[in-house]
Design a protein around this motif. Structure first.
Motif, mmCIF file in Angstrom:
data_model
loop_
_atom_site.group_PDB
_atom_site.id
_atom_site.type_symbol
_atom_site.label_atom_id
_atom_site.label_comp_id
_atom_site.label_asym_id
_atom_site.label_seq_id
_atom_site.Cartn_x
_atom_site.Cartn_y
_atom_site.Cartn_z
ATOM 1 N N VAL A 1 0.347 -1.457 -0.090
ATOM 2 C CA VAL A 1 -0.042 0.450 -0.622
ATOM 3 C C VAL A 1 0.902 1.592 0.251
ATOM 4 O O VAL A 1 0.533 2.146 -0.718
ATOM 5 C CB VAL A 1 -0.939 -0.146 0.594
ATOM 6 N N ARG A 2 1.677 1.335 0.453
ATOM 7 C CA ARG A 2 2.518 2.859 1.087
ATOM 8 C C ARG A 2 3.365 2.766 -0.169
ATOM 9 O O ARG A 2 3.834 3.881 -1.224
ATOM 10 C CB ARG A 2 3.433 2.205 2.111
ATOM 11 N N GLU B 1 3.007 6.376 -2.354
ATOM 12 C CA GLU B 1 4.156 6.679 -3.156
ATOM 13 C C GLU B 1 4.104 6.665 -4.747
ATOM 14 O O GLU B 1 4.248 8.079 -5.011
ATOM 15 C CB GLU B 1 5.434 5.769 -3.008
ATOM 16 N N GLN B 2 4.028 5.954 -5.565
ATOM 17 C CA GLN B 2 4.045 5.897 -7.020
ATOM 18 C C GLN B 2 2.693 6.791 -7.932
ATOM 19 O O GLN B 2 2.532 8.056 -8.209
ATOM 20 C CB GLN B 2 3.094 4.418 -7.124
ATOM 21 N N ALA B 3 1.091 7.168 -7.023
ATOM 22 C CA ALA B 3 0.167 7.974 -6.792
ATOM 23 C C ALA B 3 0.430 9.686 -6.508
ATOM 24 O O ALA B 3 0.324 10.492 -7.184
ATOM 25 C CB ALA B 3 -0.828 7.289 -6.130
ATOM 26 N N ALA B 4 1.412 9.901 -5.308
ATOM 27 C CA ALA B 4 1.671 10.721 -5.524
ATOM 28 C C ALA B 4 3.103 11.392 -6.303
ATOM 29 O O ALA B 4 2.728 12.378 -6.518
ATOM 30 C CB ALA B 4 2.518 10.773 -3.733
ATOM 31 N N ILE C 1 -5.226 10.436 -4.143
ATOM 32 C CA ILE C 1 -3.815 10.695 -3.713
ATOM 33 C C ILE C 1 -3.913 11.475 -4.923
ATOM 34 O O ILE C 1 -3.586 13.113 -5.096
ATOM 35 C CB ILE C 1 -3.406 9.990 -3.639
ATOM 36 N N GLU C 2 -4.363 11.192 -5.960
ATOM 37 C CA GLU C 2 -4.353 12.245 -7.471
ATOM 38 C C GLU C 2 -5.209 13.113 -7.422
ATOM 39 O O GLU C 2 -4.454 14.204 -7.753
ATOM 40 C CB GLU C 2 -4.393 11.150 -8.711
ATOM 41 N N GLU C 3 -5.875 12.992 -6.403
ATOM 42 C CA GLU C 3 -6.705 14.302 -6.451
ATOM 43 C C GLU C 3 -6.296 15.552 -5.250
ATOM 44 O O GLU C 3 -7.718 15.695 -4.798
ATOM 45 C CB GLU C 3 -8.017 13.748 -6.488
#
Ligand SMILES: *Cc1c(COP(=O)(O)O)cnc(C)c1O
Length: 225
Positions: free
Chosen positions: A11-12, A16-19, A203-205
């Motif tokens: 999940v982390r 991270e990737q989405a951030a 997270i993207e939003e």
């Protein structure tokens, strides 16, 4: 079943990737492990794997668990809160995500005053308009904020929403975007949005708090719930 520790790592990584995709720092996003209906041993497992903050959806259940968990943990209330549970909520929770009426806010303010505490809260908004969901109507937010900002023992930090559940997580995007836009209009900083199946989109939003149960604890959540 994968271990809780492995799931948390996964999940982390996705957080991270989405951030990164959104040009944001993953440090600005809190992973809240949702432990409703789970036995305390799983909470201790998550604490051992580095999770400091937990989300519960029922006051009574949370009170019992909090007394049983031996590790150091912080607790958030994410479920619907009845006005008569306000004193318990003030006692138990660092952040209450689910404030959805001026009446409830007023009770929380009253009990926070008695406890000598300033209570951090989020206002829950029903952006999708689904009848089954709790939360303020978006057009009631401005007046609710005026009233709650005037309550000296409350600190309104942001907004929370639950997006409609669907196989296609992209369908949740407009609701997350709308919550973020609403919050920005009123200079709010915290956005509690995104669950196991849609946290990357959230997270993207702009999510700053993601509430994750199943992706960490797996089917245990259903087995024990
Ligand atoms: C149960 C719950 C979650 C976690 O859901 P998962 O799909 O298991 O990640 C998040 N937010 C709220 C309000 C919940 O009730």
């Amino acid at each position: 079943m994968d271990s809780v520790r492995e799931n948390i790592c996964r999940v982390r990584e996705k957080m991270e990737q989405a951030a990164v995709r959104a040009g944001r720092s993953a440090d600005a996003i809190t992973l809240l492990a949702v432990t409703k209906a789970l036995a305390p041993e799983w909470i201790e497992e998550a604490i051992a794997a580095g999770i400091p903050t937990f989300g519960e959806s029922k006051v009574q259940e949370a009170r019992q668990k909090i007394s049983l968990v031996s590790g150091r943990a912080r607790w958030h209330m994410i479920g619907h809160l009845q006005t008569n549970k306000a004193p318990d909520a003030i006692e138990l929770f660092e952040l209450i995500h689910s404030v959805d009426s001026v009446k409830l806010a007023g009770e929380l303010n009253k009990w926070a005053e008695r406890a000598g505490k300033t209570q951090r809260i989020l206002l829950e908004v029903n952006v999708s308009g689904e009848a089954s969901k709790f939360g303020l109507k978006p057009d009631a937010l401005e007046s609710t904020l005026e009233r709650t900002n005037a309550m000296p023992r409350l600190e309104v930090q942001g907004l929370m929403t639950v997006a409609p559940f669907g196989q296609d997580k992209q369908k949740a995007r407009p609701y997350f975007r709308q919550l973020h836009e609403l919050g920005e209009r009123f200079a709010l900083k915290e956005f509690s949005m995104g669950m196991s199946h849609d946290f990357e989109v959230a997270i993207e939003e702009g999510a700053t708090l993601v509430r994750i149960g199943t992706a960490i604890f797996g089917e245990r959540m259903k087995a024990e719930g």
